[in-house]
Design a protein around this motif. Structure first.
Motif, short mmCIF file in Angstrom:
data_model
loop_
_atom_site.label_atom_id
_atom_site.label_comp_id
_atom_site.label_asym_id
_atom_site.label_seq_id
_atom_site.Cartn_x
_atom_site.Cartn_y
_atom_site.Cartn_z
N SER A 52 0.80 -1.34 0.09
CA SER A 52 -0.16 0.23 0.07
C SER A 52 1.11 1.30 -0.01
N CYS A 53 1.76 1.08 0.64
CA CYS A 53 2.91 2.47 0.80
C CYS A 53 3.57 2.31 -0.66
N LEU A 54 3.92 1.63 -0.92
CA LEU A 54 4.67 1.58 -2.25
C LEU A 54 3.54 1.66 -3.21
N LEU A 55 2.46 2.10 -3.30
CA LEU A 55 1.59 2.39 -4.55
C LEU A 55 1.33 3.38 -5.26
N TRP A 56 2.41 3.87 -4.30
CA TRP A 56 2.46 5.67 -4.68
C TRP A 56 4.14 6.44 -5.19
N ILE A 57 4.26 5.11 -5.41
CA ILE A 57 5.92 5.72 -6.03
C ILE A 57 5.00 5.34 -8.01
N PRO A 58 5.41 6.24 -8.62
CA PRO A 58 5.19 6.77 -10.03
C PRO A 58 6.12 5.87 -10.52
N LYS A 59 5.38 5.29 -12.28
CA LYS A 59 5.57 3.79 -12.81
C LYS A 59 5.14 2.87 -12.17
N LYS A 60 5.83 2.39 -11.59
CA LYS A 60 6.27 1.16 -11.04
C LYS A 60 5.32 1.02 -10.18
N GLY A 61 4.48 1.88 -9.18
CA GLY A 61 3.97 1.50 -7.99
C GLY A 61 3.15 0.82 -7.79
N LEU A 62 2.39 0.53 -9.02
CA LEU A 62 0.68 -0.07 -9.21
C LEU A 62 1.29 -1.68 -9.23
N ILE A 63 2.56 -2.21 -9.96
CA ILE A 63 2.74 -3.13 -10.23
C ILE A 63 3.51 -3.74 -8.88
N LEU A 64 4.50 -2.59 -7.90
CA LEU A 64 4.93 -3.58 -6.81
C LEU A 64 3.66 -3.80 -5.28
N PHE A 65 2.54 -2.46 -5.61
CA PHE A 65 1.37 -2.97 -4.57
C PHE A 65 0.67 -4.57 -4.72
N ALA A 66 0.69 -4.57 -6.50
CA ALA A 66 0.29 -5.39 -7.03
C ALA A 66 0.64 -6.59 -6.30
N VAL A 67 1.90 -7.12 -6.59
CA VAL A 67 3.63 -8.03 -6.04
C VAL A 67 3.57 -8.60 -3.97
N PHE A 68 3.35 -7.54 -3.88
CA PHE A 68 3.19 -7.41 -2.50
C PHE A 68 1.85 -7.57 -1.52
N TYR A 69 0.62 -7.05 -2.07
CA TYR A 69 0.03 -7.59 -1.87
C TYR A 69 -0.92 -8.40 -2.20
N THR A 70 -0.17 -9.21 -3.41
CA THR A 70 0.02 -10.46 -3.18
C THR A 70 0.57 -11.98 -2.30
N LEU A 71 1.76 -11.58 -2.46
CA LEU A 71 2.67 -12.02 -1.30
C LEU A 71 1.78 -11.66 -0.24
N GLY A 72 1.44 -10.97 0.72
CA GLY A 72 1.26 -10.80 1.71
C GLY A 72 -0.15 -12.12 2.22
N ASN A 73 -0.57 -11.51 0.81
CA ASN A 73 -2.34 -12.51 0.76
C ASN A 73 -1.59 -13.86 1.30
N TRP A 119 2.29 -9.71 -18.33
CA TRP A 119 1.56 -8.49 -19.11
C TRP A 119 1.95 -7.00 -18.76
N HIS A 120 2.65 -6.65 -17.57
CA HIS A 120 2.69 -5.04 -17.62
C HIS A 120 1.78 -4.26 -17.94
N ASN A 121 0.78 -5.22 -17.79
CA ASN A 121 -0.57 -3.85 -17.34
C ASN A 121 -1.15 -3.32 -16.19
N ALA A 122 -0.50 -2.35 -15.76
CA ALA A 122 -0.70 -1.68 -14.36
C ALA A 122 -2.66 -1.91 -14.04
N GLY A 123 -3.41 -1.61 -15.11
CA GLY A 123 -5.39 -1.62 -14.61
C GLY A 123 -4.94 -2.82 -14.18
N LEU A 124 -4.76 -4.00 -15.26
CA LEU A 124 -5.29 -5.39 -15.04
C LEU A 124 -4.93 -6.14 -13.45
N ALA A 125 -3.62 -5.07 -12.98
CA ALA A 125 -2.75 -5.55 -12.26
C ALA A 125 -4.11 -5.27 -10.83
#
Length: 143
Positions: A52-73, A119-125
């Protein structure tokens, strides 16, 4: 208790196999199980919070959020294996009453990582993270 029931019924008492002895010898104490559960669950919460904190990083933030959120789950779900044991958890996960919830949850976990890495698609992530949340809620409610 099962052995006592078999003896009282006149059934033969099974000799413990080598595998059963190994499983009994390596099983964790209740205190160790609780510590493992707490540690794994805390790591899962930390990964989700970090995502959630990494979500606000420009460009790669959404992908980092998806990865860390999934690993957390994944870590949070894995933490319950310490309490009931991995095989018992897998059996419960794939019982007919919660089979659909389990499949949808696992599919959402996989699709989130696919959207982030291949897929490098932040919207889908982000979409799969949202679906992952609802699928995990459905899975938990099914217990």
């Amino acid at each position: 208790m099962d052995k006592l029931k078999r003896v009282l019924r006149g059934q033969d008492v099974e000799e413990p196999s080598g595998l059963a002895e190994v499983i009994d010898a390596t099983s964790l104490s209740w205190g160790t199980r609780v510590k493992g559960f707490v540690a794994c669950f805390a790591i899962g919460c930390l990964c989700s919070l970090l995502g959630s904190c990494l979500l606000w990083i420009p460009k790669k933030g959404l992908i980092l959020f998806a990865v860390f959120y999934t690993l957390g789950n994944i870590s949070s779900i894995g933490s319950t294996a310490f309490l009931m044991g991995p095989m018992k958890q897998l059996k419960k996960m794939f019982e007919p009453t919660r089979l659909i919830a389990t499949v949808v949850m696992l599919l959402c976990l996989i699709l989130t990582l696919c959207a982030a890495f291949w897929w490098h698609n932040a919207g889908l992530a982000l979409l799969f993270c949202i679906l992952q949340f609802f699928a995990l809620a459905w899975y938990v409610i099914s217990f």
